[in-house]
Every structure is written in structure tokens, then in C-alpha cells.
Design a protein around this motif. Sequence first.
Motif, PDB file in Angstrom:
ATOM      1  N   THR A  73       0.855  -1.189   0.000  1.00 11.06           N
ATOM      2  CA  THR A  73       0.000   0.000   0.000  1.00 11.06           C
ATOM      3  C   THR A  73       0.892   1.242   0.000  1.00 11.06           C
ATOM      4  O   THR A  73       2.077   1.175   0.372  1.00 11.06           O
ATOM      5  N   GLU A  74       0.327   2.371  -0.385  1.00 11.00           N
ATOM      6  CA  GLU A  74       1.096   3.618  -0.367  1.00 11.00           C
ATOM      7  C   GLU A  74       1.513   3.983   1.054  1.00 11.00           C
ATOM      8  O   GLU A  74       2.593   4.536   1.259  1.00 11.00           O
ATOM      9  N   GLY A  75       0.671   3.658   2.032  1.00 11.87           N
ATOM     10  CA  GLY A  75       1.016   3.926   3.425  1.00 11.87           C
ATOM     11  C   GLY A  75       2.238   3.147   3.854  1.00 11.87           C
ATOM     12  O   GLY A  75       3.124   3.680   4.536  1.00 11.87           O
ATOM     13  N   GLN A  76       2.307   1.873   3.478  1.00 12.39           N
ATOM     14  CA  GLN A  76       3.478   1.063   3.804  1.00 12.39           C
ATOM     15  C   GLN A  76       4.726   1.622   3.123  1.00 12.39           C
ATOM     16  O   GLN A  76       5.794   1.709   3.733  1.00 12.39           O
ATOM     17  N   ALA A  77       4.584   2.006   1.859  1.00 12.25           N
ATOM     18  CA  ALA A  77       5.728   2.548   1.126  1.00 12.25           C
ATOM     19  C   ALA A  77       6.239   3.829   1.775  1.00 12.25           C
ATOM     20  O   ALA A  77       7.448   4.045   1.884  1.00 12.25           O
ATOM     21  N   ALA A  78       5.323   4.684   2.226  1.00 13.14           N
ATOM     22  CA  ALA A  78       5.711   5.960   2.839  1.00 13.14           C
ATOM     23  C   ALA A  78       6.478   5.752   4.137  1.00 13.14           C
ATOM     24  O   ALA A  78       7.283   6.606   4.526  1.00 13.14           O
ATOM     25  N   ARG A  79       6.248   4.607   4.817  1.00 12.51           N
ATOM     26  CA  ARG A  79       6.933   4.342   6.093  1.00 12.51           C
ATOM     27  C   ARG A  79       8.304   3.692   5.912  1.00 12.51           C
ATOM     28  O   ARG A  79       9.044   3.543   6.881  1.00 12.51           O
ATOM     29  N   GLN A  80       8.639   3.271   4.701  1.00 10.69           N
ATOM     30  CA  GLN A  80       9.939   2.651   4.460  1.00 10.69           C
ATOM     31  C   GLN A  80      11.049   3.690   4.565  1.00 10.69           C
ATOM     32  O   GLN A  80      10.882   4.840   4.162  1.00 10.69           O
ATOM     33  N   ARG A  81      12.183   3.294   5.074  1.00  7.28           N
ATOM     34  CA  ARG A  81      13.321   4.178   5.235  1.00  7.28           C
ATOM     35  C   ARG A  81      14.585   3.514   4.688  1.00  7.28           C
ATOM     36  O   ARG A  81      14.684   2.289   4.637  1.00  7.28           O
ATOM     37  N   GLY A  82      15.552   4.345   4.314  1.00  2.00           N
ATOM     38  CA  GLY A  82      16.845   3.838   3.876  1.00  2.00           C
ATOM     39  C   GLY A  82      16.739   2.981   2.632  1.00  2.00           C
ATOM     40  O   GLY A  82      16.047   3.306   1.673  1.00  2.00           O
ATOM     41  N   VAL A  83      17.439   1.831   2.666  1.00  2.00           N
ATOM     42  CA  VAL A  83      17.470   0.960   1.493  1.00  2.00           C
ATOM     43  C   VAL A  83      16.089   0.401   1.168  1.00  2.00           C
ATOM     44  O   VAL A  83      15.759   0.155   0.000  1.00  2.00           O
ATOM     45  N   LEU A  84      15.247   0.205   2.181  1.00  2.00           N
ATOM     46  CA  LEU A  84      13.907  -0.320   1.934  1.00  2.00           C
ATOM     47  C   LEU A  84      13.057   0.679   1.157  1.00  2.00           C
ATOM     48  O   LEU A  84      12.169   0.286   0.400  1.00  2.00           O
ATOM     49  N   ARG A  85      13.306   1.963   1.343  1.00  2.00           N
ATOM     50  CA  ARG A  85      12.574   2.967   0.571  1.00  2.00           C
ATOM     51  C   ARG A  85      12.990   2.894  -0.907  1.00  2.00           C
ATOM     52  O   ARG A  85      12.150   3.030  -1.802  1.00  2.00           O
ATOM     53  N   TRP A  86      14.293   2.675  -1.118  1.00  2.00           N
ATOM     54  CA  TRP A  86      14.780   2.503  -2.494  1.00  2.00           C
ATOM     55  C   TRP A  86      14.167   1.244  -3.116  1.00  2.00           C
ATOM     56  O   TRP A  86      13.769   1.258  -4.284  1.00  2.00           O
ATOM     57  N   VAL A  87      14.096   0.158  -2.330  1.00  2.33           N
ATOM     58  CA  VAL A  87      13.479  -1.075  -2.820  1.00  2.33           C
ATOM     59  C   VAL A  87      12.020  -0.821  -3.190  1.00  2.33           C
ATOM     60  O   VAL A  87      11.543  -1.278  -4.240  1.00  2.33           O
ATOM     61  N   ALA A  88      11.293  -0.073  -2.349  1.00  3.14           N
ATOM     62  CA  ALA A  88       9.886   0.216  -2.635  1.00  3.14           C
ATOM     63  C   ALA A  88       9.729   0.953  -3.961  1.00  3.14           C
ATOM     64  O   ALA A  88       8.803   0.678  -4.731  1.00  3.14           O
ATOM     65  N   ARG A  89      10.632   1.865  -4.243  1.00  2.00           N
ATOM     66  CA  ARG A  89      10.551   2.624  -5.501  1.00  2.00           C
ATOM     67  C   ARG A  89      10.709   1.726  -6.721  1.00  2.00           C
ATOM     68  O   ARG A  89      10.135   1.975  -7.770  1.00  2.00           O
ATOM     69  N   HIS A  90      11.511   0.670  -6.572  1.00  2.00           N
ATOM     70  CA  HIS A  90      11.840  -0.181  -7.719  1.00  2.00           C
ATOM     71  C   HIS A  90      11.311  -1.611  -7.550  1.00  2.00           C
ATOM     72  O   HIS A  90      11.796  -2.520  -8.231  1.00  2.00           O
ATOM     73  N   GLN A  91      10.337  -1.796  -6.670  1.00  2.00           N
ATOM     74  CA  GLN A  91       9.956  -3.146  -6.278  1.00  2.00           C
ATOM     75  C   GLN A  91       9.371  -3.985  -7.412  1.00  2.00           C
ATOM     76  O   GLN A  91       9.515  -5.215  -7.395  1.00  2.00           O
ATOM     77  N   ALA A  92       8.720  -3.363  -8.384  1.00  2.00           N
ATOM     78  CA  ALA A  92       8.175  -4.152  -9.487  1.00  2.00           C
ATOM     79  C   ALA A  92       9.297  -4.844 -10.262  1.00  2.00           C
ATOM     80  O   ALA A  92       9.192  -6.026 -10.614  1.00  2.00           O
ATOM     81  N   GLY A  93      10.379  -4.106 -10.519  1.00  2.00           N
ATOM     82  CA  GLY A  93      11.511  -4.691 -11.227  1.00  2.00           C
ATOM     83  C   GLY A  93      12.325  -5.643 -10.380  1.00  2.00           C
ATOM     84  O   GLY A  93      12.978  -6.552 -10.904  1.00  2.00           O
TER      85      GLY A  93
END
Length: 341
Positions: A144-164
Motif C-alpha cells: 500500500t502507499e502507506g506502507q511505502a511511505a513508512r519505508q526508510r533507507g534501502v527499503l525505501r529505495w526497494v519500494a521505488r523499484h519493487q516491481a523490477g
Amino acid sequence: MPATLDAPPARAAGSDFAPLVRRVRASGLLDRRPGYYAWAIGTNLAGTAAVWAAIGWAGASWWAVLLGVPLAVLSARTAFLGHDAGHRQIAGSARVNRWLGLVLGNLLLGMGQGWWSDKHNRHHANPNHVGKDPDVGEGVLAWTEGQAARQRGVLRWVARHQAGLFFPLLTLEGVNLKVGSVLYLRGRSRREQLVEGGLLALHAVGYLSLAFALLSPGKAVVLMVVHHALFGVHLGAVFAPNHKGMAMPEPGERWGHLRRQVLTSRNVRGGVVVDWLMGGLNYQIEHHLFPGIPRCGLRRVQPLVRAHCAVVGLPFTETGLVESYRQALGHMRGVGASVRP
């Protein structure tokens, strides 16, 4: 041990689900099919033994490590059979199904039956419901967008590119399943630790002994990497199309059993090859409505479910395999886009 979801809820009577329950029960499709499962388990064990024999025969060559491919496919068959045992599809006795699950999961796969049952039953009870379904909980990936917004550091980068990154990350899932199974046993009863932990230990000893007895250390390590990486990708490729990108109930929403299972699930069209590769889970709507139906009955119950959904006005979602991935990855891409700079 967690309760197993092997039958429709008792409260189905008087609901829009009740007429379908009566029709399916009258059809006999809920009856156990021990002959089918005896054949399925027997051929899978024979195939697995044949692959290990071939590994031993080809052990002097690096080509032997490519046998990790059929080994991964057969391991997925074992996982599907363990899944069916967990839903009590195989035997009429809960005890027999329990031990089948322990043998297929803990002993043959190194994947804990208790861990799987706890996680999977919570998923079945509330599919795609954030906060209730562990399959869409907080983790490496954001649903969800809420989960993505709570990601920090490398996990936030992973969220941005998670489909690939989704399929590459699945190469780690085979190991993750084993680690999760061991960690689950912490805090469990001593009996559960002894039974499940003992079988997991036997699997580890047997698997490692077999690999290093048949191959040189380098080849054994590569074989195990290929096996576990492709096993994870195979399982993830089967489970990803089932719910990703489908309806996600809002917090506090209460849907009836029929609506909750149908709107959150997606079927995948295909013939016997798709049925075999996906372990029958391409009939995800039917499986969620009637998790106790033996796998070989899912194709036959589909017309009854589709017709009932049309009568009550519920959309019945079914796509081809490629389109199912497009929709699932599209959902992940959309969530990831919400945190892109």
C-alpha cells in the motif's frame, strides 16, 4: 496447532453463500480423493528420487548442477501437496493430514508445517486485508502507499523499484521459508519444538549429506543455490497472481465470506499444463471459497462458482497468466511510484 480452514464457515447458512454451498455439497466435489493423492505423492517421490540418482550419475560433470532445475520444480510439487494436506484435502482424518504435512513439509522440504499453517490460515481468513493478512503485511515489499511511505533507507529505495526487483528477490524466498520455519518454533510448546524441529533437522542433515556425498563441495554448493533460487521463484510466480492488484478491504470494513474471497482473488486461465505448474492454485477463487476441495475438483467446481457470482452480481476475475503478472506488477509499480522523488 492453528485451526485449519478446510470447510466453509458455519455461518454460511442464510447468506448469499449458502445456495452455492448446498450446490457444491450435492455435487460430491467436497469428497476426498485418496487415489488421486496416492498417485500424486507417489509419482512426485519417484521423480525426486530419479533426479537425485541422475545427480549422482552425472556428479563428475558440472552439468550435474543443472539438475537443480527439475529438483526445484519437484520441490514445488511437494510444497503444493503439503499445502493440500494443510487444508485437509487429502485424508478424512485431521491427524493423518497433520502427519502428511509434517512429512511433506518439514522432512522433505525443510519448511515448517506449523509456521505455514499459522501464516496461511490468517491469509485465508482475511485475504488482502492489511493488518490481518500476513501476505500484505509490513516487510521488504510495500503493498500500500502507506506502507511505502513508512519505508526508510534501502527499503525505501526497494519500494521505488519493487516491481523490477520482485522476481530477483524471489530467488531468496526458498531460504527465507526455511529460516522462517525455524524462527517460528521459538516460544512454541516443547512437543512442537521436538517434533517439528527434529524433522527440520533431519531434513537439513539428509539434504546436505546427499548433496556433498554425490558431488564435490563446489558443485554441491552451486546445486543447492540453483535449487533454492529456482524453488523460490517458482513458488512466488505461482502465488503472485492470486491476490496482488486485487481489492484490498479498508480498515474496519466487514465483508461476508463470498464477497471477501471473490473480490480479493484472481483466477488464471489455462489447461492441464498451467494447472500442474500452479498446483491448482490458478483456481484461486474456488480454492478460497472451498479450501477443503481436493485439487483435482477445482476445475469442475469453477462453473458452479462462476454462475453463482453472476446471479448475485459479483465480478469473477480471471485472466491469462501473462496478464495476471502485468496486473500484479502494475499494482506494485503504482505503490512504488508514490515514494519516488
